[in-house]
Design an enzyme around this catalytic site. Structure first.
Site, PDB file in Angstrom:
ATOM      1  N   LEU B  43     -13.996  36.316  -3.670  1.00  0.00           N
ATOM      2  CA  LEU B  43     -13.940  35.184  -2.750  1.00  0.00           C
ATOM      3  C   LEU B  43     -15.335  34.793  -2.285  1.00  0.00           C
ATOM      4  O   LEU B  43     -15.668  33.618  -2.224  1.00  0.00           O
ATOM      5  CB  LEU B  43     -13.068  35.533  -1.552  1.00  0.00           C
ATOM      6  CG  LEU B  43     -11.584  35.604  -1.858  1.00  0.00           C
ATOM      7  CD1 LEU B  43     -10.803  35.896  -0.595  1.00  0.00           C
ATOM      8  CD2 LEU B  43     -11.096  34.301  -2.473  1.00  0.00           C
ATOM      9  N   ALA B  44     -16.144  35.788  -1.959  1.00  0.00           N
ATOM     10  CA  ALA B  44     -17.466  35.483  -1.422  1.00  0.00           C
ATOM     11  C   ALA B  44     -18.355  34.825  -2.482  1.00  0.00           C
ATOM     12  O   ALA B  44     -18.926  33.757  -2.257  1.00  0.00           O
ATOM     13  CB  ALA B  44     -18.113  36.758  -0.887  1.00  0.00           C
ATOM     14  N   SER B 284       1.304  45.986   1.401  1.00  0.00           N
ATOM     15  CA  SER B 284       0.665  45.150   2.412  1.00  0.00           C
ATOM     16  C   SER B 284       1.084  45.474   3.833  1.00  0.00           C
ATOM     17  O   SER B 284       2.237  45.768   4.121  1.00  0.00           O
ATOM     18  CB  SER B 284       0.980  43.691   2.138  1.00  0.00           C
ATOM     19  OG  SER B 284       0.588  42.923   3.246  1.00  0.00           O
ATOM     20  N   ARG B 330      -5.182  49.456  11.934  1.00  0.00           N
ATOM     21  CA  ARG B 330      -5.052  50.370  10.802  1.00  0.00           C
ATOM     22  C   ARG B 330      -5.532  51.779  11.093  1.00  0.00           C
ATOM     23  O   ARG B 330      -4.905  52.757  10.693  1.00  0.00           O
ATOM     24  CB  ARG B 330      -5.854  49.809   9.634  1.00  0.00           C
ATOM     25  CG  ARG B 330      -5.228  48.550   9.152  1.00  0.00           C
ATOM     26  CD  ARG B 330      -6.055  47.886   8.111  1.00  0.00           C
ATOM     27  NE  ARG B 330      -5.281  46.763   7.601  1.00  0.00           N
ATOM     28  CZ  ARG B 330      -5.731  45.894   6.712  1.00  0.00           C
ATOM     29  NH1 ARG B 330      -6.958  46.025   6.242  1.00  0.00           N
ATOM     30  NH2 ARG B 330      -4.974  44.921   6.297  1.00  0.00           N
ATOM     31  N   HIS B 401      -9.443  52.020   1.483  1.00  0.00           N
ATOM     32  CA  HIS B 401      -9.052  50.650   1.186  1.00  0.00           C
ATOM     33  C   HIS B 401     -10.206  49.660   1.266  1.00  0.00           C
ATOM     34  O   HIS B 401     -10.342  48.765   0.437  1.00  0.00           O
ATOM     35  CB  HIS B 401      -7.973  50.259   2.188  1.00  0.00           C
ATOM     36  CG  HIS B 401      -7.550  48.840   2.108  1.00  0.00           C
ATOM     37  ND1 HIS B 401      -7.002  48.313   0.976  1.00  0.00           N
ATOM     38  CD2 HIS B 401      -7.589  47.827   3.005  1.00  0.00           C
ATOM     39  CE1 HIS B 401      -6.717  47.034   1.191  1.00  0.00           C
ATOM     40  NE2 HIS B 401      -7.081  46.715   2.400  1.00  0.00           N
TER      41      HIS B 401
HETATM   42  C1  LIG Z   1      -5.263  45.876  -2.548  1.00  0.00           C
HETATM   43  C2  LIG Z   1      -6.051  45.119  -1.529  1.00  0.00           C
HETATM   44  C3  LIG Z   1      -5.398  44.243  -0.663  1.00  0.00           C
HETATM   45  C4  LIG Z   1      -6.107  43.530   0.281  1.00  0.00           C
HETATM   46  N1  LIG Z   1      -5.437  42.654   1.104  1.00  0.00           N
HETATM   47  C5  LIG Z   1      -6.150  41.908   1.987  1.00  0.00           C
HETATM   48  C6  LIG Z   1      -5.498  40.930   2.793  1.00  0.00           C
HETATM   49  O1  LIG Z   1      -4.294  40.731   2.714  1.00  0.00           O
HETATM   50  N2  LIG Z   1      -6.248  40.213   3.650  1.00  0.00           N
HETATM   51  C7  LIG Z   1      -7.596  40.378   3.760  1.00  0.00           C
HETATM   52  O2  LIG Z   1      -8.230  39.670   4.530  1.00  0.00           O
HETATM   53  N3  LIG Z   1      -8.235  41.288   2.990  1.00  0.00           N
HETATM   54  C8  LIG Z   1      -7.549  42.058   2.113  1.00  0.00           C
HETATM   55  N4  LIG Z   1      -8.207  42.978   1.340  1.00  0.00           N
HETATM   56  C9  LIG Z   1      -9.671  43.058   1.396  1.00  0.00           C
HETATM   57  C10 LIG Z   1     -10.286  41.919   0.607  1.00  0.00           C
HETATM   58  O3  LIG Z   1      -9.475  41.615  -0.489  1.00  0.00           O
HETATM   59  C11 LIG Z   1     -11.671  42.243   0.084  1.00  0.00           C
HETATM   60  O4  LIG Z   1     -12.454  42.786   1.092  1.00  0.00           O
HETATM   61  C12 LIG Z   1     -12.364  40.983  -0.393  1.00  0.00           C
HETATM   62  O5  LIG Z   1     -11.532  40.267  -1.268  1.00  0.00           O
HETATM   63  C13 LIG Z   1     -13.672  41.300  -1.079  1.00  0.00           C
HETATM   64  O6  LIG Z   1     -14.177  40.132  -1.643  1.00  0.00           O
HETATM   65  P1  LIG Z   1     -15.641  40.084  -2.230  1.00  0.00           P
HETATM   66  O7  LIG Z   1     -15.842  38.699  -2.718  1.00  0.00           O
HETATM   67  O8  LIG Z   1     -16.593  40.596  -1.235  1.00  0.00           O
HETATM   68  O9  LIG Z   1     -15.646  41.132  -3.437  1.00  0.00           O
HETATM   69  P2  LIG Z   1     -14.718  41.306  -4.733  1.00  0.00           P
HETATM   70  O10 LIG Z   1     -13.592  40.372  -4.764  1.00  0.00           O
HETATM   71  O11 LIG Z   1     -14.457  42.760  -4.858  1.00  0.00           O
HETATM   72  O12 LIG Z   1     -15.659  40.870  -5.912  1.00  0.00           O
HETATM   73  C14 LIG Z   1     -16.725  41.627  -6.361  1.00  0.00           C
HETATM   74  C15 LIG Z   1     -17.366  40.901  -7.509  1.00  0.00           C
HETATM   75  O13 LIG Z   1     -18.617  41.497  -7.810  1.00  0.00           O
HETATM   76  C16 LIG Z   1     -18.718  41.805  -9.173  1.00  0.00           C
HETATM   77  N5  LIG Z   1     -19.553  42.994  -9.291  1.00  0.00           N
HETATM   78  C17 LIG Z   1     -19.430  44.158  -8.625  1.00  0.00           C
HETATM   79  N6  LIG Z   1     -20.411  45.002  -8.970  1.00  0.00           N
HETATM   80  C18 LIG Z   1     -21.163  44.362  -9.882  1.00  0.00           C
HETATM   81  C19 LIG Z   1     -22.306  44.727 -10.628  1.00  0.00           C
HETATM   82  N7  LIG Z   1     -22.887  45.918 -10.474  1.00  0.00           N
HETATM   83  N8  LIG Z   1     -22.800  43.824 -11.516  1.00  0.00           N
HETATM   84  C20 LIG Z   1     -22.210  42.602 -11.663  1.00  0.00           C
HETATM   85  N9  LIG Z   1     -21.140  42.206 -10.967  1.00  0.00           N
HETATM   86  C21 LIG Z   1     -20.619  43.077 -10.089  1.00  0.00           C
HETATM   87  C22 LIG Z   1     -17.292  42.008  -9.612  1.00  0.00           C
HETATM   88  O14 LIG Z   1     -17.193  41.810 -10.992  1.00  0.00           O
HETATM   89  C23 LIG Z   1     -16.589  40.931  -8.815  1.00  0.00           C
HETATM   90  O15 LIG Z   1     -16.713  39.694  -9.462  1.00  0.00           O
HETATM   91  C24 LIG Z   1      -7.505  43.701   0.387  1.00  0.00           C
HETATM   92  C25 LIG Z   1      -8.157  44.574  -0.466  1.00  0.00           C
HETATM   93  C26 LIG Z   1      -7.443  45.299  -1.409  1.00  0.00           C
HETATM   94  C27 LIG Z   1      -8.173  46.242  -2.282  1.00  0.00           C
END
Ligand SMILES: Cc1cc2nc3c(=O)[nH]c(=O)nc-3n(C[C@H](O)[C@H](O)[C@H](O)COP(=O)(O)OP(=O)(O)OC[C@H]3O[C@@H](n4cnc5c(N)ncnc54)[C@H](O)[C@@H]3O)c2cc1C
Ligand code: FES
Lengths: 254, 637
Positions: B43-44, B284, B330, B401
């Site tokens: 998402l970020a 969830s 939590r 988590h």
């Molecule tokens: C099962 C589960 C359920 C959840 N439910 C909720 C919810 O209902 N509500 C809520 O608010 N939050 C929830 N969360 C938390 C939330 O989903 C995450 O904190 C959030 O989506 C993280 O987003 P992000 O963009 O930071 O990272 P991510 O979505 O983890 O993306 C990481 C990205 O970085 C890339 N990457 C990583 N390391 C490297 C590297 N070394 N080199 C190149 N690319 C790399 C990956 O390929 C990926 O594209 C949940 C989490 C989990 C695990």
């Protein structure tokens, strides 16, 4: 209750896109029926690794049936025998002791094999790039509740939007058609008022892109629906066809 | 080094608006002269890439998976918060801000959290316009549900697939910019190093996971959005590829690492069943809207749940926390589950599980209504356990988590390395010592859609950035070092697999630095981790070569980094002389076993800096000042 079983695996091994590939046989011993299919492969790979050989390559990430990264043909069926289940969610309790299990990659012209069970599904991204979106820049959106969406429409849109892009539909289709994938995206967006303005253009360009990438036509085999882990319905293909017809007759962009 | 959070002055409510106004702007014509690297497509990363490209910047974006749509954000189930107050139940920006600060046990920055609450509403607008099929009421307006730590209904959701739908929205916005030629996507790439030139982040070195080739990419600024490091514990709800490597490499290049020990252990996951399990699956938190958590009153009661009469069940959360009941935050729910199981009241084959029972809700609303709300979760539970949750209560247990810790960032989301921005779970910014449910999706999208587009402009406009090319010696050095690590990993040819080491590390962290911690255990972990690391470098076996698709090698690199990072995690936990939120040190607890904060000494962000291989990391404290909320003891009773 959990127990253990022994299996014989016949796994497709292929070093790279140019390699011819072949089946290799592995014994999977003392497999707890609580394990998932991929955990079973992990175990086999641990053994292969300790023997100093090259473990079986397979794609996976979430292991909870949502990222769409995993997938293989198991005994000829995309994602294996259990309905509405991705390979990572398939558990070993659905196999019999002593069973022979044949594991192959998706086989479809547009998806090149990278290694073993790993294939290149980037054509799906290219299809989305050709129009699988609503054109709205960040910050330009109106207040959310100014666009009411009837609950039933929202539910139908969600049914279509549940597609995980795993490619099982293409792998199962004798024509390697991507109509279920494309139909789902077109339906998801066309069902919502936000998606209507671009609906015609979207249907035309996504179909054009799909053809160009070498996916085949839909001849109503319905194999796609049968293997879809998210139970995406082929009514989405019908809806796509309607959108396409409307677009071809009604739009100036041919 | 003095940590400057660069929080703007003035009243809380207008800080962000004023700051945006004061930030320098890059003119539309000049934006196209800038190259920005985004690592991560969750998402970020996806929201940042799309928005920056829409503004006219050139963006290169990298991810490990074969498609950006598969980042682990896809797995988020329950929902996303916003202060819309559609339910008319008294919600407001202020309340969302307050709940988040309090939920985080007063260990987050006020100004950041307030901004997050302000932006929350724009996120929902944006996502709806993109076609995210959020749940609706019959009249067609958006529906809400409740999540832990809140007494209002402010969570927006798309069945149990909210993360998937939000990510597909951001991904499609990104794909639109790919076709516009503003974004170039590099999937199946792993970032191996951050390249810093003259004190500024100027690029990355990546490994092409298909061919094994090392690649260099130069840019004017680098954004890391690489997600969380919960996989340090081996078993977690994270994706198999989730890692600490990207931010760990940045740490080694000078970015401070904040609060690494703040790890959230989620109360409702499917319990562990055996040694060869590879991951844990979340059920969830939204289930706690309708589900009731209980254990048998009598320790060791092995009767099946149906046979345990009502008066022999202990609905311990409802009993202990009457006002929040099953919806306590939590950390509280997790520790209570552990406490029940440690007292011998746990259920299931291992005794490490409690019931999450939807019987009453099914009786009240009918199976159909429940199926509509949670159908996919129930199906997932059934797939994994082979049991039907409509008939028998689910068994759940806490699991790792989410991580509140991450790279330290200032108000502009810039790390201590100039030009290196960190978004989403990879930074430490908004959740203090405990994150509330449905707030990570909100934060990731706030960072990417609405914050970085402004703050990165301020940096680029106000900084002199001479051109650098990919044959600059700094790139070559990074490549050489990465190659050397790879060569070493492949040449050890020992007797233990990477997974085996990873499992052992996970076990150490879970035992000694998990849900509850004590000094003795943490000291023990501090001895065990370096020993294990040493064994790894002597005895690991990594087959194959560096010149093709090699998943063992990928994994080995990540585990090698976890083995270094784990020590910092424990060091951080040990250094904090209080309990707060998810960090629970047994020496600091109330007589009811709740976390006992010490605001005299504990109101700080712990930011660690790297001192070279073998050197002890240094702790820098960013003081947390609360001007708008009163520091109270969290009570959910
Ligand atoms: C099962 C589960 C359920 C959840 N439910 C909720 C919810 O209902 N509500 C809520 O608010 N939050 C929830 N969360 C938390 C939330 O989903 C995450 O904190 C959030 O989506 C993280 O987003 P992000 O963009 O930071 O990272 P991510 O979505 O983890 O993306 C990481 C990205 O970085 C890339 N990457 C990583 N390391 C490297 C590297 N070394 N080199 C190149 N690319 C790399 C990956 O390929 C990926 O594209 C949940 C989490 C989990 C695990
Ligand atoms: S690994 Fe994500 S769907 Fe199977």
């Amino acid at each position: 209750m959990s127990k253990t079983i022994n299996l014989t695996l016949k796994v497709w091994r292929q070093k790279g896109p140019e390699d011819k590939g072949h089946f290799e046989t592995y014994e999977a011993k003392d497999i707890s029926t609580d394990l998932s299919f991929l955990e079973m492969l992990d175990l086999v790979n641990e053994k292969i690794t300790l023997e100093g050989k090259d473990p079986i390559a397979f794609d996976n990430d979430c292991r909870e049936g949502i990222c769409g990264m995993c997938g293989a043909m198991v005994n000829g069926i995309a994602h294996g025998p259990q309905k509405a289940t991705t390979l990572c969610q398939l558990h070993m309790r659905h196999f019999e002791d002593g069973e022979i299990v044949v594991i192959e990659p998706w086989r479809a012209r547009p998806f090149k094999i990278i290694k073993d069970l790993v294939v290149d599904r980037s054509p799906f991204d290219k299809i989305i790039q050709s129009g699988g979106y609503i054109s709205v820049n960040t910050g330009s959106a109106p207040e959310a509740n100014t666009i009411p969406v009837p609950a039933q429409k929202a539910e139908l849109a969600m049914d279509a939007a549940a597609c995980i892009g795993c490619g099982a539909c293409v792998a199962a289709c004798p024509n390697a058609s991507a109509m279920l994938f494309v139909g789902a995206k077109i339906s998801h967006l066309a069902l919502l008022p936000q998606g209507r303005p671009e609906a015609a253009k979207r249907a035309l360009s996504m179909l054009r892109k799909m053809d160009e990438l070498g996916f085949g036509n839909c001849s109503n085999e319905t194999e796609c629906e049968a293997v879809c882990p998210k139970e995406i319905s082929i009514t989405n293909i019908a809806r796509f066809n309607r959108e396409y017809l409307k677009a071809s007759f009604g739009s100036s962009e041919k | 080094m003095e940590l400057d959070s660069r929080v703007p002055g003035g009243p809380l409510e207008t800080k962000w608006e004023r700051h945006c106004f004061e930030l320098k702007l890059v003119s539309p014509a000049n934006k196209r002269k800038f190259q920005i690297i985004v690592v991560g497509t969750g998402l970020a990363g996806a929201s940042a890439s799309a928005t920056l490209a829409e503004l006219g910047y050139n963006v290169k974006v990298f991810c490990i998976q074969d498609s950006p749509r598969r980042a682990h954000s896809i797995a988020a189930q329950g929902g996303i918060n916003a202060a819309k107050n559609y339910a008319g139940d008294g919600d407001s920006i202020w309340r969302l801000f307050y709940d988040t600060i309090k939920g985080g046990d007063f260990r987050a920055r006020e100004a950041n959290v307030y901004r997050l609450a302000q932006i929350s509403n724009n996120i929902i607008d944006q996502c709806v316009a993109q076609g995210v099929p959020f749940a609706r009421e019959y009249g067609g307006l958006l529906a809400n549900r409740s999540f832990g730590g809140a007494q209002v209904s402010r969570t927006f959701y798309a069945r149990g697939q909210t993360g998937q739908q939000l990510l597909l929205g951001a991904y499609s916005a990104m794909m639109r910019q790919v076709s516009a030629g503003r974004i170039k996507v590099f999937p199946r790439r792993e970032m191996l190093d951050l390249v810093v030139i003259n004190g500024r982040a100027r690029g990355v070195v990546t490994r092409n996971l298909i061919t094994g080739a090392m690649e260099s990419h130069a840019a004017h600024a680098v954004i890391l959005a690489t997600g969380g490091y919960g996989n340090a514990y081996y078993l977690s709800t994270n994706g198999m590829n989730s890692n600490v490597s990207a931010i760990w490499k940045a740490y080694k290049k000078g970015a401070f690492f904040a609060n690494p020990s703040f790890v959230q252990i989620h109360p409702t996951c499917i319990p562990v069943h055996g040694t060869y399990q590879s991951k844990l699956t979340l059920m969830s938190e939204s289930l706690r809207n309708d589900g009731r958590v209980w254990v048998p009153k009598k320790p060791g009661d092995k009767r099946p749940p149906e046979q345990i009469p009502e008066d022999e069940r202990d609905y311990y959360l409802e009993r202990k926390y009457p006002s929040f009941g099953n919806l306590v935050p939590r950390d509280v729910a997790s520790r209570n589950a552990k406490e029940q199981c440690d007292a011998g009241k746990g259920v299931g084959p291992t005794g490490y599980a409690v019931y999450l029972d939807l019987r009453d809700a099914i009786q009240r609303d009918g199976e159909e209504v429940i199926r509509k709300k949670y159908g996919n979760l129930f199906q997932m539970y059934e797939r994994i356990t082979g049991e039907n949750p409509y008939k028998t209560p689910m068994m759940i247990y806490p699991a790792v988590h989410y991580v509140m810790g991450g790279l330290w960032v200032d108000y502009d989301l810039m790390s201590t390395i100039a030009g290196l921005f960190v978004l989403g779970e990879a930074n430490f910014s908004d959740h203090g010592a405990n994150r509330l449910g449905a707030s990570a999706l909100m934060q990731g999208l706030a960072d990417g859609y609405f914050i970085i587009p402004y703050t990165i402009g301020g940096y680029l406009a106000g900084t002199e950035l001479p051109a650098v090319s990919e044959d600059h010696p700094a790139f070559l050095d990074s490549q050489k070092q990465a190659q050397e690590t790879t060569r070493k990993l492949l040449s050890i040819n020992g007797k233990r697999t990477v997974n085996d080491f990873h499992r052992e590390l996970g076990h150490i962290l879970w035992e000694y630095c998990g849900m509850t911690r004590n000094d003795e255990g943490m000291r023990k972990a501090k001895e065990l981790i370096p020993e294990l690391r040493e064994q790894f470098w002597q005895n690991v076996i990594v087959p194959g070569s560096s010149e093709d698709f090699n998943q063992s090698l990928e994994k080995a690199g990540r585990v090698a980094d976890f083995l270094e990072f784990a020590e910092l995690l424990v060091e951080d936990a040990l250094s904090r002389r209080e309990s707060c939120g998810c960090h629970f040190n047994e020496a600091f607890q109330t007589k009811d076993h709740e976390a006992l904060r010490n605001d005299e000494i504990g109101c700080y962000v712990a930011a660690w800096s790297y001192n070279g291989p073998g050197g002890k990391p240094s702790l820098h404290k960013e003081p947390l000042v609360f001007e708008n909320v009163e520091l109270v003891t969290r009570s959910y009773k």
